[in-house]
Design a protein around this motif. Structure first.
Motif, short mmCIF file in Angstrom:
data_model
loop_
_atom_site.label_atom_id
_atom_site.label_comp_id
_atom_site.label_asym_id
_atom_site.label_seq_id
_atom_site.Cartn_x
_atom_site.Cartn_y
_atom_site.Cartn_z
N ARG A 46 -8.92 4.08 4.53
CA ARG A 46 -8.46 2.79 5.06
C ARG A 46 -7.99 1.82 3.98
O ARG A 46 -6.99 1.13 4.16
CB ARG A 46 -9.58 2.19 5.93
CG ARG A 46 -9.26 0.87 6.55
CD ARG A 46 -8.12 0.99 7.56
NE ARG A 46 -7.66 -0.29 8.00
CZ ARG A 46 -6.64 -0.96 7.48
NH1 ARG A 46 -5.97 -0.47 6.48
NH2 ARG A 46 -6.29 -2.14 7.95
N PRO A 47 -8.66 1.73 2.80
CA PRO A 47 -8.19 0.77 1.78
C PRO A 47 -6.79 1.09 1.22
O PRO A 47 -6.18 0.23 0.59
CB PRO A 47 -9.23 0.88 0.66
CG PRO A 47 -10.44 1.43 1.31
CD PRO A 47 -9.95 2.32 2.42
N MET A 48 -6.29 2.28 1.48
CA MET A 48 -4.95 2.63 1.00
C MET A 48 -3.85 2.00 1.85
O MET A 48 -2.68 2.05 1.49
CB MET A 48 -4.74 4.16 1.02
CG MET A 48 -5.68 4.92 0.14
SD MET A 48 -5.40 4.52 -1.59
CE MET A 48 -6.52 5.66 -2.35
N TRP A 49 -4.21 1.42 2.98
CA TRP A 49 -3.22 0.94 3.94
C TRP A 49 -3.28 -0.57 4.12
O TRP A 49 -4.35 -1.17 4.10
CB TRP A 49 -3.46 1.63 5.30
CG TRP A 49 -3.20 3.09 5.17
CD1 TRP A 49 -4.12 4.06 4.87
CD2 TRP A 49 -1.95 3.74 5.27
NE1 TRP A 49 -3.50 5.27 4.80
CE2 TRP A 49 -2.17 5.12 5.05
CE3 TRP A 49 -0.66 3.31 5.56
CZ2 TRP A 49 -1.14 6.04 5.09
CZ3 TRP A 49 0.37 4.24 5.59
CH2 TRP A 49 0.11 5.58 5.37
N SER A 50 -2.11 -1.16 4.35
CA SER A 50 -2.05 -2.58 4.65
C SER A 50 -2.56 -2.81 6.06
O SER A 50 -2.85 -1.86 6.80
CB SER A 50 -0.63 -3.10 4.50
OG SER A 50 0.18 -2.58 5.52
N VAL A 51 -2.64 -4.05 6.45
CA VAL A 51 -3.19 -4.39 7.76
C VAL A 51 -2.35 -3.78 8.89
O VAL A 51 -2.89 -3.46 9.95
CB VAL A 51 -3.32 -5.93 7.92
CG1 VAL A 51 -1.96 -6.60 7.94
CG2 VAL A 51 -4.12 -6.28 9.15
N ASP A 52 -1.05 -3.56 8.67
CA ASP A 52 -0.21 -2.99 9.74
C ASP A 52 -0.43 -1.49 9.92
O ASP A 52 0.04 -0.90 10.88
CB ASP A 52 1.27 -3.31 9.52
CG ASP A 52 1.88 -2.60 8.33
OD1 ASP A 52 1.22 -1.77 7.67
OD2 ASP A 52 3.06 -2.91 8.04
N GLN A 105 -5.68 -11.29 7.37
CA GLN A 105 -5.23 -10.15 8.17
C GLN A 105 -5.02 -10.56 9.63
O GLN A 105 -4.02 -10.20 10.25
CB GLN A 105 -6.25 -9.02 8.08
CG GLN A 105 -6.29 -8.36 6.72
CD GLN A 105 -7.29 -7.23 6.67
OE1 GLN A 105 -7.53 -6.55 7.66
NE2 GLN A 105 -7.88 -7.02 5.51
N ALA A 106 -5.95 -11.34 10.17
CA ALA A 106 -5.83 -11.80 11.55
C ALA A 106 -4.60 -12.70 11.72
O ALA A 106 -3.88 -12.60 12.72
CB ALA A 106 -7.09 -12.54 11.98
N ALA A 107 -4.35 -13.54 10.73
CA ALA A 107 -3.18 -14.42 10.79
C ALA A 107 -1.90 -13.58 10.77
O ALA A 107 -0.96 -13.86 11.52
CB ALA A 107 -3.20 -15.40 9.62
N TRP A 108 -1.86 -12.54 9.92
CA TRP A 108 -0.66 -11.70 9.86
C TRP A 108 -0.46 -10.98 11.20
O TRP A 108 0.65 -10.94 11.73
CB TRP A 108 -0.77 -10.67 8.73
CG TRP A 108 0.49 -9.89 8.61
CD1 TRP A 108 1.56 -10.18 7.82
CD2 TRP A 108 0.85 -8.70 9.34
NE1 TRP A 108 2.56 -9.26 8.02
CE2 TRP A 108 2.15 -8.34 8.94
CE3 TRP A 108 0.21 -7.92 10.29
CZ2 TRP A 108 2.82 -7.23 9.45
CZ3 TRP A 108 0.86 -6.82 10.80
CH2 TRP A 108 2.15 -6.48 10.38
N ILE A 109 -1.53 -10.41 11.74
CA ILE A 109 -1.42 -9.68 13.00
C ILE A 109 -0.96 -10.61 14.12
O ILE A 109 -0.13 -10.23 14.95
CB ILE A 109 -2.76 -9.00 13.36
CG1 ILE A 109 -3.00 -7.82 12.42
CG2 ILE A 109 -2.79 -8.55 14.81
CD1 ILE A 109 -4.37 -7.20 12.53
N SER A 110 -1.48 -11.84 14.14
CA SER A 110 -1.13 -12.75 15.24
C SER A 110 0.28 -13.32 15.11
O SER A 110 0.81 -13.85 16.08
CB SER A 110 -2.15 -13.87 15.33
OG SER A 110 -2.10 -14.69 14.18
N THR A 111 0.89 -13.21 13.94
CA THR A 111 2.26 -13.73 13.78
C THR A 111 3.24 -12.57 13.60
O THR A 111 3.86 -12.13 14.56
CB THR A 111 2.32 -14.71 12.60
OG1 THR A 111 1.86 -14.06 11.41
CG2 THR A 111 1.48 -15.94 12.87
N ALA A 112 3.37 -12.08 12.39
CA ALA A 112 4.34 -11.01 12.10
C ALA A 112 4.02 -9.74 12.88
O ALA A 112 4.92 -9.05 13.37
CB ALA A 112 4.38 -10.72 10.60
#
Length: 165
Positions: A46-52, A105-112
């Motif tokens: 999991r640490p190898m991957w970005s939030v997306d 991460q939550a902010a990125w998921i909720s926007t982009a």
């Protein structure tokens, strides 16, 4: 990495495996430097991957860079560079930045991330649903995207268009 439900994940995973196999055949045919990330268990950490979960994180990018460095070293490329007086140093596998916080991460998921899902709902999702429906309807996981035997024969053939060697 996505955690899709089985009926959606199976056809997508099978097609990714077919594409990876095609790339492996081509890499072997042309003797390229090829890092098989799908075949390396570290790629799935999991640490190898970005939030997306589609793109590598900084740690993932460093993992890929180190993997290619090691492959090039085994091929003798780094020795040639050093002999030519060029600096040769393996990249550090340790990220220089802290991973994004849970809040970031939550902010990125909720926007982009939300925008991405909306866009993919009109192109990727319908195709994936058609694949899952066809597999469920026919009860067969053998709806292959590529004819791997034919592809392998074409790659091994000396008359492949664009052949370098």
């Amino acid at each position: 990495m996505f955690g899709l439900p089985g009926p959606l994940a199976r056809p997508l995973a099978r097609r990714m495996a077919e594409i990876n196999h095609a790339v492996d055949l081509i890499a072997a045919r042309y003797d390229t430097v090829h890092f098989d990330a799908a075949g390396n268990p570290d790629s799935y950490q999991r640490p190898m991957w970005s939030v997306d979960r589609l793109h590598p994180s900084e740690r993932g990018h460093r993992f890929i860079a180190c993997s290619y460095f090691d492959l090039l070293t085994r091929r003798g490329v780094m020795d040639h560079l050093a002999a030519a007086g060029l600096p040769v140093r393996r990249p550090s596998p340790i990220p220089t930045n802290r991973p994004p916080s849970k809040l970031a991460q939550a902010a990125w998921i909720s926007t982009a991330g939300t925008h991405w899902v909306i866009r993919r709902s009109t192109d990727l999702l319908p195709g994936l649903l058609r694949l899952a429906w066809a597999e469920w309807r026919h009860g067969s996981p053998d709806l292959d995207l590529l004819d791997l035997e034919q592809l392998g024969a074409a790659v091994r053939n000396d008359e492949v268009p664009g052949k370098v060697a």
